[in-house]
Motif scaffolding. Sequence first.
Motif, PDB file in Angstrom:
ATOM      1  N   ILE A  66       0.919  -1.286  -0.110  1.00  0.00           N
ATOM      2  CA  ILE A  66       0.078  -0.262  -0.190  1.00  0.00           C
ATOM      3  C   ILE A  66       0.702   1.097   0.022  1.00  0.00           C
ATOM      4  N   LEU A  67       2.034   1.203   0.490  1.00  0.00           N
ATOM      5  CA  LEU A  67       2.999   2.463   0.665  1.00  0.00           C
ATOM      6  C   LEU A  67       4.124   2.447   0.010  1.00  0.00           C
ATOM      7  N   THR A  68       4.879   0.942  -0.084  1.00  0.00           N
ATOM      8  CA  THR A  68       5.949   0.732  -0.887  1.00  0.00           C
ATOM      9  C   THR A  68       5.474   0.423  -2.352  1.00  0.00           C
ATOM     10  N   ASP A  69       6.655   0.629  -2.947  1.00  0.00           N
ATOM     11  CA  ASP A  69       6.510   0.357  -4.547  1.00  0.00           C
ATOM     12  C   ASP A  69       6.184  -1.064  -4.813  1.00  0.00           C
ATOM     13  N   TYR A  70       5.602  -1.477  -5.825  1.00  0.00           N
ATOM     14  CA  TYR A  70       5.202  -2.897  -6.032  1.00  0.00           C
ATOM     15  C   TYR A  70       6.588  -3.735  -6.484  1.00  0.00           C
ATOM     16  N   GLY A  71       7.727  -3.136  -6.667  1.00  0.00           N
ATOM     17  CA  GLY A  71       8.740  -3.978  -7.086  1.00  0.00           C
ATOM     18  C   GLY A  71       9.614  -3.786  -5.792  1.00  0.00           C
ATOM     19  N   PHE A  72       9.326  -3.350  -4.551  1.00  0.00           N
ATOM     20  CA  PHE A  72      10.006  -3.368  -3.429  1.00  0.00           C
ATOM     21  C   PHE A  72      10.450  -4.592  -2.894  1.00  0.00           C
ATOM     22  N   ILE A  73      11.520  -4.721  -2.403  1.00  0.00           N
ATOM     23  CA  ILE A  73      11.918  -6.105  -1.757  1.00  0.00           C
ATOM     24  C   ILE A  73      12.048  -6.096  -0.181  1.00  0.00           C
ATOM     25  N   GLY A  74      11.332  -6.934   0.374  1.00  0.00           N
ATOM     26  CA  GLY A  74      11.404  -6.791   1.876  1.00  0.00           C
ATOM     27  C   GLY A  74      10.264  -6.121   2.297  1.00  0.00           C
ATOM     28  N   HIS A  75      10.425  -6.123   3.615  1.00  0.00           N
ATOM     29  CA  HIS A  75       9.502  -5.292   4.539  1.00  0.00           C
ATOM     30  C   HIS A  75      10.198  -4.360   5.489  1.00  0.00           C
ATOM     31  N   PRO A  76      10.246  -3.010   5.348  1.00  0.00           N
ATOM     32  CA  PRO A  76      11.165  -2.041   5.663  1.00  0.00           C
ATOM     33  C   PRO A  76      10.961  -1.568   7.490  1.00  0.00           C
ATOM     34  N   PHE A  77       9.989  -2.115   8.012  1.00  0.00           N
ATOM     35  CA  PHE A  77       9.929  -1.782   9.397  1.00  0.00           C
ATOM     36  C   PHE A  77      10.372  -2.883  10.141  1.00  0.00           C
ATOM     37  N   ARG A  78      10.778  -4.041   9.663  1.00  0.00           N
ATOM     38  CA  ARG A  78      11.414  -5.085  10.279  1.00  0.00           C
ATOM     39  C   ARG A  78      12.733  -4.752  10.946  1.00  0.00           C
ATOM     40  N   LYS A  79      12.852  -5.071  12.050  1.00  0.00           N
ATOM     41  CA  LYS A  79      14.385  -4.610  12.551  1.00  0.00           C
ATOM     42  C   LYS A  79      15.571  -5.330  12.036  1.00  0.00           C
ATOM     43  N   ASP A  80      15.448  -6.180  11.342  1.00  0.00           N
ATOM     44  CA  ASP A  80      16.672  -6.621  10.617  1.00  0.00           C
ATOM     45  C   ASP A  80      16.726  -6.189   9.344  1.00  0.00           C
ATOM     46  N   PHE A  81      15.978  -5.314   8.777  1.00  0.00           N
ATOM     47  CA  PHE A  81      15.982  -4.599   7.611  1.00  0.00           C
ATOM     48  C   PHE A  81      16.970  -3.683   7.427  1.00  0.00           C
ATOM     49  N   PRO A  82      17.953  -3.602   6.353  1.00  0.00           N
ATOM     50  CA  PRO A  82      18.977  -2.781   6.492  1.00  0.00           C
ATOM     51  C   PRO A  82      18.600  -1.225   6.146  1.00  0.00           C
ATOM     52  N   VAL A  83      19.294  -0.553   6.709  1.00  0.00           N
ATOM     53  CA  VAL A  83      18.787   1.395   6.684  1.00  0.00           C
ATOM     54  C   VAL A  83      18.944   1.574   5.211  1.00  0.00           C
ATOM     55  N   SER A  84      19.723   1.142   4.366  1.00  0.00           N
ATOM     56  CA  SER A  84      19.705   1.540   3.144  1.00  0.00           C
ATOM     57  C   SER A  84      19.184   0.802   2.128  1.00  0.00           C
ATOM     58  N   GLY A  85      18.486  -0.230   2.537  1.00  0.00           N
ATOM     59  CA  GLY A  85      17.475  -1.002   1.856  1.00  0.00           C
ATOM     60  C   GLY A  85      18.491  -2.061   0.851  1.00  0.00           C
ATOM     61  N   TYR A  86      17.807  -2.697  -0.008  1.00  0.00           N
ATOM     62  CA  TYR A  86      18.407  -3.613  -0.855  1.00  0.00           C
ATOM     63  C   TYR A  86      18.784  -3.271  -2.096  1.00  0.00           C
ATOM     64  N   VAL A  87      17.695  -2.239  -2.835  1.00  0.00           N
ATOM     65  CA  VAL A  87      17.885  -1.714  -3.981  1.00  0.00           C
ATOM     66  C   VAL A  87      17.738  -0.064  -3.864  1.00  0.00           C
ATOM     67  N   GLU A  88      18.159   0.357  -5.160  1.00  0.00           N
ATOM     68  CA  GLU A  88      17.708   1.915  -5.310  1.00  0.00           C
ATOM     69  C   GLU A  88      17.328   1.901  -6.844  1.00  0.00           C
TER      70      GLU A  88
END
Length: 198
Positions: free
Chosen positions: A141-163
């Motif tokens: 609903i808020l991240t892009d359809y191509g987004f990988i992972g779940h950004p509010f999980r504690k183990d999600f990297p701050v910089s993400g996986y892709v840009e």
Amino acid sequence: MTTKLETLEAAVRNALGDDLQSLAVAFGEITIVVKASNYLSAMRVLRDHADTRFEELIDLCGVDYSTYGDGAWDGARFAAVSHLLSIEHNWRLRVRVFAPDDEMPMLASLTDIWASANWYEREAFDFFGILFEGHNDLRRILTDYGFIGHPFRKDFPVSGYVEMRYDAEQKRVIYQPVTIDPREITPRVIREEHYGIK
């Protein structure tokens, strides 16, 4: 003389009975915990029982407890926390339910009980990866359809996986691996020798 909070506590205990796993009172609010297996039936009782009459679901959010309490948390990792409102009785209640499986957190959907759960559950899925069984449109609903992972999980990297960036040659937005080098910024504090002394 009983207070309104005590009346609510008695009403919740009476309505839920054995479905109530725990009840805590803090800061003038009641928080209850129900088991995932009783979640749907307990929420329906809270809505329909004459003693409680929670007509509105005013919020539902996901929580990742993996590093809660300085990593001392010993329990299920993911939970959904709901806030209910009774207009008839003019009181509120917080309901917490833990997903039994940390690898694939799944809970029953509340969309058949409260229509407002639709977007809240989509947000909890998008940010935490909590699946809601019975939700008829569970998608990001808020991240892009191509987004990988779940950004509010504690183990999600701050910089993400892709840009993503716009490629002028391809005339479209493209995804690529993150090019940011992770670094730790340590603030440097400089004070005069006699700082704060008069």
